[in-house]
Enzyme design. Structure first.
Site, PDB file in Angstrom:
ATOM      1  N   GLY A  29       0.846  -1.196   0.000  1.00 54.36           N
ATOM      2  CA  GLY A  29       0.000   0.000   0.000  1.00 54.36           C
ATOM      3  C   GLY A  29       0.873   1.235   0.000  1.00 54.36           C
ATOM      4  O   GLY A  29       1.971   1.242   0.574  1.00 54.36           O
ATOM      5  N   ASP A 142      -4.179   9.416   6.912  1.00 58.31           N
ATOM      6  CA  ASP A 142      -5.214   8.705   6.166  1.00 58.31           C
ATOM      7  C   ASP A 142      -6.588   8.558   6.810  1.00 58.31           C
ATOM      8  O   ASP A 142      -6.807   8.864   7.973  1.00 58.31           O
ATOM      9  CB  ASP A 142      -4.672   7.352   5.701  1.00 58.31           C
ATOM     10  N   ARG A 283      -3.350  -3.598  -5.511  1.00 58.95           N
ATOM     11  CA  ARG A 283      -4.068  -4.381  -4.512  1.00 58.95           C
ATOM     12  C   ARG A 283      -5.379  -4.793  -5.170  1.00 58.95           C
ATOM     13  O   ARG A 283      -5.912  -4.048  -6.009  1.00 58.95           O
ATOM     14  CB  ARG A 283      -4.385  -3.521  -3.279  1.00 58.95           C
ATOM     15  N   ARG A 321      -8.084  -6.616   2.198  1.00 56.39           N
ATOM     16  CA  ARG A 321      -9.387  -6.426   2.873  1.00 56.39           C
ATOM     17  C   ARG A 321     -10.387  -7.541   2.554  1.00 56.39           C
ATOM     18  O   ARG A 321     -11.554  -7.282   2.226  1.00 56.39           O
ATOM     19  CB  ARG A 321      -9.979  -5.079   2.463  1.00 56.39           C
ATOM     20  N   ALA A 388       2.748   3.402 -10.669  1.00 61.40           N
ATOM     21  CA  ALA A 388       3.094   4.086 -11.933  1.00 61.40           C
ATOM     22  C   ALA A 388       4.476   4.726 -11.821  1.00 61.40           C
ATOM     23  O   ALA A 388       5.305   4.637 -12.734  1.00 61.40           O
ATOM     24  CB  ALA A 388       2.045   5.152 -12.236  1.00 61.40           C
ATOM     25  N   LYS A 389       4.735   5.339 -10.679  1.00 57.08           N
ATOM     26  CA  LYS A 389       6.012   6.030 -10.484  1.00 57.08           C
ATOM     27  C   LYS A 389       7.155   5.021 -10.338  1.00 57.08           C
ATOM     28  O   LYS A 389       8.250   5.231 -10.838  1.00 57.08           O
ATOM     29  CB  LYS A 389       5.931   6.932  -9.245  1.00 57.08           C
ATOM     30  N   ASP A 508     -17.862  47.735  18.499  1.00 59.31           N
ATOM     31  CA  ASP A 508     -18.597  47.350  17.283  1.00 59.31           C
ATOM     32  C   ASP A 508     -19.717  46.397  17.714  1.00 59.31           C
ATOM     33  O   ASP A 508     -19.639  45.770  18.774  1.00 59.31           O
ATOM     34  CB  ASP A 508     -17.609  46.680  16.313  1.00 59.31           C
ATOM     35  N   TYR A 509     -20.755  46.274  16.894  1.00 55.93           N
ATOM     36  CA  TYR A 509     -21.873  45.432  17.312  1.00 55.93           C
ATOM     37  C   TYR A 509     -21.838  44.023  16.694  1.00 55.93           C
ATOM     38  O   TYR A 509     -21.489  43.054  17.364  1.00 55.93           O
ATOM     39  CB  TYR A 509     -23.210  46.128  16.993  1.00 55.93           C
TER      40      TYR A 509
HETATM   41  P1  ADP Z   1      -2.471   1.674  -2.922  1.00 56.43           P
HETATM   42  O1  ADP Z   1      -1.900   2.596  -1.968  1.00 56.43           O
HETATM   43  O2  ADP Z   1      -3.909   1.941  -3.227  1.00 56.43           O
HETATM   44  O3  ADP Z   1      -2.280   0.245  -2.571  1.00 56.43           O
HETATM   45  P2  ADP Z   1      -0.255   2.456  -4.655  1.00 56.43           P
HETATM   46  O4  ADP Z   1       0.000   2.098  -6.073  1.00 56.43           O
HETATM   47  O5  ADP Z   1      -0.143   3.886  -4.350  1.00 56.43           O
HETATM   48  O6  ADP Z   1      -1.698   1.874  -4.317  1.00 56.43           O
HETATM   49  O7  ADP Z   1       0.759   1.712  -3.704  1.00 56.43           O
HETATM   50  C1  ADP Z   1       0.979   0.353  -3.758  1.00 56.43           C
HETATM   51  C2  ADP Z   1       2.298   0.075  -3.078  1.00 56.43           C
HETATM   52  O8  ADP Z   1       2.331  -1.292  -2.688  1.00 56.43           O
HETATM   53  C3  ADP Z   1       3.463   0.320  -3.989  1.00 56.43           C
HETATM   54  O9  ADP Z   1       4.473   0.994  -3.303  1.00 56.43           O
HETATM   55  C4  ADP Z   1       3.925  -1.082  -4.388  1.00 56.43           C
HETATM   56  O10 ADP Z   1       5.308  -1.192  -4.557  1.00 56.43           O
HETATM   57  C5  ADP Z   1       3.499  -1.925  -3.210  1.00 56.43           C
HETATM   58  N1  ADP Z   1       3.123  -3.264  -3.692  1.00 56.43           N
HETATM   59  C6  ADP Z   1       2.228  -3.526  -4.614  1.00 56.43           C
HETATM   60  N2  ADP Z   1       2.156  -4.829  -4.842  1.00 56.43           N
HETATM   61  C7  ADP Z   1       3.028  -5.416  -4.042  1.00 56.43           C
HETATM   62  C8  ADP Z   1       3.399  -6.760  -3.814  1.00 56.43           C
HETATM   63  N3  ADP Z   1       2.846  -7.770  -4.456  1.00 56.43           N
HETATM   64  N4  ADP Z   1       4.318  -6.982  -2.907  1.00 56.43           N
HETATM   65  C9  ADP Z   1       4.873  -5.969  -2.253  1.00 56.43           C
HETATM   66  N5  ADP Z   1       4.556  -4.690  -2.417  1.00 56.43           N
HETATM   67  C10 ADP Z   1       3.640  -4.411  -3.315  1.00 56.43           C
HETATM   68  C1  G6P Z   2      -4.194   2.650   0.560  1.00 58.93           C
HETATM   69  C2  G6P Z   2      -4.564   3.438   1.777  1.00 58.93           C
HETATM   70  C3  G6P Z   2      -3.679   3.086   2.959  1.00 58.93           C
HETATM   71  C4  G6P Z   2      -3.712   1.593   3.188  1.00 58.93           C
HETATM   72  C5  G6P Z   2      -3.339   0.866   1.898  1.00 58.93           C
HETATM   73  C6  G6P Z   2      -3.427  -0.639   2.052  1.00 58.93           C
HETATM   74  O1  G6P Z   2      -2.939   3.026   0.163  1.00 58.93           O
HETATM   75  O2  G6P Z   2      -4.467   4.822   1.480  1.00 58.93           O
HETATM   76  O3  G6P Z   2      -4.104   3.746   4.126  1.00 58.93           O
HETATM   77  O4  G6P Z   2      -2.836   1.227   4.220  1.00 58.93           O
HETATM   78  O5  G6P Z   2      -4.205   1.275   0.865  1.00 58.93           O
HETATM   79  O6  G6P Z   2      -4.667  -1.017   2.528  1.00 58.93           O
HETATM   80  P1  G6P Z   2      -4.860  -1.807   3.909  1.00 58.93           P
HETATM   81  O7  G6P Z   2      -6.329  -1.824   4.121  1.00 58.93           O
HETATM   82  O8  G6P Z   2      -4.268  -3.142   3.662  1.00 58.93           O
HETATM   83  O9  G6P Z   2      -4.133  -1.063   4.978  1.00 58.93           O
END
Ligand code: ADP
Ligand code: G6P
Length: 736
Positions: A29, A142, A283, A321, A388-389, A508-509
């Site tokens: 995340g 968050d 995710r 989740r 993406a980044k 002032d009022y």
């Molecule tokens: P979100 O915050 O909604 O999950 P983001 O793209 O902003 O979406 O962030 C996802 C983050 O989780 C990224 O930093 C990515 O490197 C990490 N991530 C995604 N998939 C995996 C995975 N299978 N194992 C470990 N890290 C992961």
């Molecule tokens: C997004 C939310 C985070 C959250 C992450 C993973 O990036 O902004 O607050 O931690 O998703 O979701 P989870 O429910 O596993 O914490």
């Protein structure tokens, strides 16, 4: 300067117990992965939930858990499974998450969830108080913790609190559907600084604050009692160096050092050199548009069948989740879709989709990023999207094409990517074709810009900018233009009052002695105010003037029988000791017939606004209009009036939700100094809340005690928070 305390629901590591032993695994995340880099760099403590419920935690492991967390600079908030159900699976992920991502139909408004959310937010706030000192800086993260800022503020009024929302803040039209919308806003407003990923989220938040709780907002500052809350956008960056270095070291690995995944990817490439890999990582969340993406992929292969056996889509969906029904349904939908498409289209040499439903270690992510020719990310809504980044950062030779949804926060900064609307299959099919055929030169040119920007605005810069803005706002709050009326200051004013022989008070009022009312005629004085004014009026050697922009008829009705001294219409009329009003200034009124039709046309076009006609001025009130619309119209009217009045002796005053046009030679400052010159006063006091009172603050001598009501830019020496405090202050004078 104390330490930084980071608070989020998820810690950067999640604890798990298997066969009686404790394991710490990294969290996925955007929040956890991004903030992890900030946390590891500095002096900070990270407070959050460990990932284990109380029920899952054997007593004998408690201290191991604390030490494991301590190793990562973390401290835990203990939560039981009921709390996790109501707070995390419930309010956070069945109410707020869908609502803020515009999935209104998924959002459940359950009182039980809300109650647990409040309770758990209080637990986090208590953990902060327990683990921090007064001079620490608190950074709360968050949507799971939106009530925490105010809860901490209540116990620690002077602590510096920042809040960052990692998901979108929806438009007012969506946010207003939440039954607990005011409480959420009030919770967030406990912060000194509120950060969002994009300007749009910031704008939506400010609009909700204005419309729902009617606070004064000026540009990106919100005025609340004695505080200024700043709202700003800080697009979150990534740890660029970490991804880049990982990619470089990945490329230098020998054959034997390669992971199984990498071997598989390499074999695929070797067996079919003219094919391309398309990667998507998210995710498993409905906001990410995974099912739609698979459908769009099928559509692409139908529209351009020549790409069959030439492309392969790798979907890495990270479990998330999974107790929430919508996520379970999505899992089923994606499983079925992948199964059906692979079943229908696969050939002996080719499976169109490789689907992984699991969390992979960091190294595997790098394998995937570096091996894929195209990254295809299609969220239907996404606060930022760091994947993406990360993909761009790992492209060491600057090859690779990023196809990114316009609905992701990161799209604002990644204009050189191929931006698409995830609902437009036609556009996506064409974009995939374009990506497949994009010349290397173009790829390099686009990625050069993207990489430069990502390298410059990395996660460290992001965090520093947030922290600096937080510090600046705190300093501004402390040195805010006028000084807060502290008990010591109050005492010295009282002493000066008692010691003086002749006193002159200007009060002032509206907004000072009495609060605002939708209809100005309704804001009549209450009994308590009459009593207070009676007492002041009876003070020996004290001349009290009510000084207001109000018309003489209204003030005459309210105060003439009381024989108070009054200056009304900003200084046009005066009445002393119950005498009829007399002209204090010779003013022109010929201009009024020309200006009135202009104001009338604005009333016609701005529902809720109205004109108040006074003897020598015209006021356009817009307190009861839609706040955004009213402010917009006021700016427009200001421009129109200024161009009309030219060099005439007329001026436009911008009061509190009112614009008043009047003769320039009349103002409260001029009236107050005239009164001052009539006698030898040795204690002069003026108090007021809006722009029109600034004339008094400016023109009265330096020795005068000048007080502004509310925290706004002012020439007054001191400020008090609200009308309640004004009355308390004046009450003290009557005791002398
Ligand atoms: P979100 O915050 O909604 O999950 P983001 O793209 O902003 O979406 O962030 C996802 C983050 O989780 C990224 O930093 C990515 O490197 C990490 N991530 C995604 N998939 C995996 C995975 N299978 N194992 C470990 N890290 C992961
Ligand atoms: C997004 C939310 C985070 C959250 C992450 C993973 O990036 O902004 O607050 O931690 O998703 O979701 P989870 O429910 O596993 O914490």
């Amino acid at each position: 300067m104390g330490k930084t305390i980071i608070i989020s629901n998820r810690l950067p590591v999640q604890l798990q117990i298997s066969n009686g032993t404790l394991n710490a695994i990294p969290s996925v995340g955007g929040l956890a992965t991004g903030m992890k880099s900030v946390h590891s760099g500095g002096e900070s403590l990270w407070i959050g939930w460990s990932g284990l419920t109380d029920e899952d935690t054997p007593k004998e492991l408690e201290s191991d858990i604390d030490s494991a967390l301590k190793e990562h600079g973390c401290a835990k908030v203990k939560l039981n499974s009921d709390e996790i159900d109501g707070f995390y699976y419930g309010f956070s992920n069945r109410t707020i998450w869908p609502l803020f991502h515009y999935f209104l139909k998924y959002s459940e408004f359950e009182l039980n969830y809300w109650d647990t959310y409040k309770k758990v937010n209080q637990k986090f706030a208590d953990a902060i108080i327990k683990n921090s000192d007064e001079d620490d800086t608190i950074w709360i993260h968050d949507y799971q913790l939106m009530l925490v800022p105010q809860m901490v503020r209540e116990k620690r009024p002077d602590t510096t609190i920042g809040f960052f929302l990692h998901i979108p803040f929806p438009s007012f039209e969506i946010f207003r559907t939440l039954p607990w919308r005011d409480e959420i806003l009030e919770g967030l407003l406990g912060s000194d600084l509120i950060g969002f990923h994009t300007y749009d989220y910031e704008r939506h938040f400010l609009s909700s604050v204005r419309r729902l709780i009617g606070l004064d907002v000026s540009f990106n500052e919100i005025y609340l009692d004695n505080r200024v809350i700043k709202v700003d956008s800080f697009p979150m960056g990534i740890d660029y160096k970490k991804f880049r270095d990982a990619a470089i070291s990945h490329e230098s690995k020998s054959q034997d050092e390669r992971s199984d995944l990498q071997v598989r990817l390499d074999n695929h490439k070797a067996s079919a050199p003219d094919t391309k890999l398309i990667l998507s990582i998210d995710r498993l969340d409905y906001s990410k548009g995974i099912a739609k993406r698979i459908n769009a992929f099928e559509y692409f292969l139908q529209k351009y069948p020549e790409y069959k056996e030439k492309v392969r889509l790798i979907i890495l969906a990270v479990p998330s989740r999974s107790n929430v029904p919508q996520y379970q349904l999505l899992k089923k939908e994606v499983d079925e879709l992948v199964g059906r498409i692979n079943g229908e289209l696969s050939t002996i040499n080719w499976t169109p989709i490789w689907y992984f439903y699991r969390s992979l270690p960091f190294e595997s992510l790098i394998d995937l990023y570096t091996s894929s020719d195209i990254a295809w990310l299609t969220p239907l809504r996404d606060g930022m999207n760091l994947v993406a980044k990360e993909y761009i950062a790992t492209r060491t030779d600057k090859s690779g094409v990023l196809i990114l949804s316009e609905m992701a926060g990161s799209a604002y900064e990644m204009n050189e990517a191929l931006l698409i609307n995830p609902n437009n299959f036609e556009q996506q099919a064409d974009t995939l074709k374009r990506a497949f055929n994009m010349p290397m030169e173009e790829q390099v040119s686009r990625n050069t810009f993207l990489q430069k920007r990502l390298e410059r605005y990395n996660v460290e810069v992001w965090a520093n900018e947030f922290m600096n803005a937080l510090k600046e706002n705190r300093d501004l709050g402390q040195a805010f233009i006028s000084e807060k009326m502290s008990p010591q200051i109050l005492m010295s004013i009282e002493e000066a009052y008692t010691a003086s022989k002749k006193r002159l008070l200007f009060l002032d009022y509206d907004g000072t002695l009495a609060g605002f009312h939708k209809d100005p005629q309704q804001a009549s004085p209450d009994e308590e105010l009459y009593e207070l004014l009676d007492e002041l009026h009876q003070q020996k050697n004290t001349t009290v003037f009510l000084i207001s922009g109000r018309d003489k008829e209204t003030f005459g009705r309210w105060f003439l029988p009381k024989k108070y001294n009054m200056i009304v219409e900003h200084g046009v009329w005066i009445s002393r000791n119950g005498d009829d009003f007399k002209l204090l200034e010779q003013v022109k009124s010929g201009w009024m017939s020309k200006i009135r039709p202009v104001l009338e046309s604005f009333v016609d076009r701005t529902p809720g606004s109205f004109i108040e006609e006074k003897n020598y001025s015209l006021a356009w009130h817009y307190r009861n209009t839609d706040p955004d619309f009213g402010t917009k119209r006021a700016t427009e009217l200001n421009t129109v009036l200024r161009s009309l009045i030219g060099n005439d002796d007329i001026s436009v005053l911008n009061g509190n939700k009112v614009m008043e046009v009047k003769s320039s030679n009349v103002n409260k400052g001029r009236a107050a100094t005239r009164m001052l010159s009539e006698d030898d006063y040795d204690f002069v006091f003026a108090i007021g809340d809006d722009w029109t009172d600034e004339f008094m603050f400016q023109e009265l001598p330096d020795s005068a005690v000048t007080v502004k009501v509310g925290l706004k830019k002012t020439q007054a020496k001191y400020h008090v928070e609200n009308t309640k405090r004004v009355r308390q202050l004046l009450k003290r004078f009557t005791k002398q």
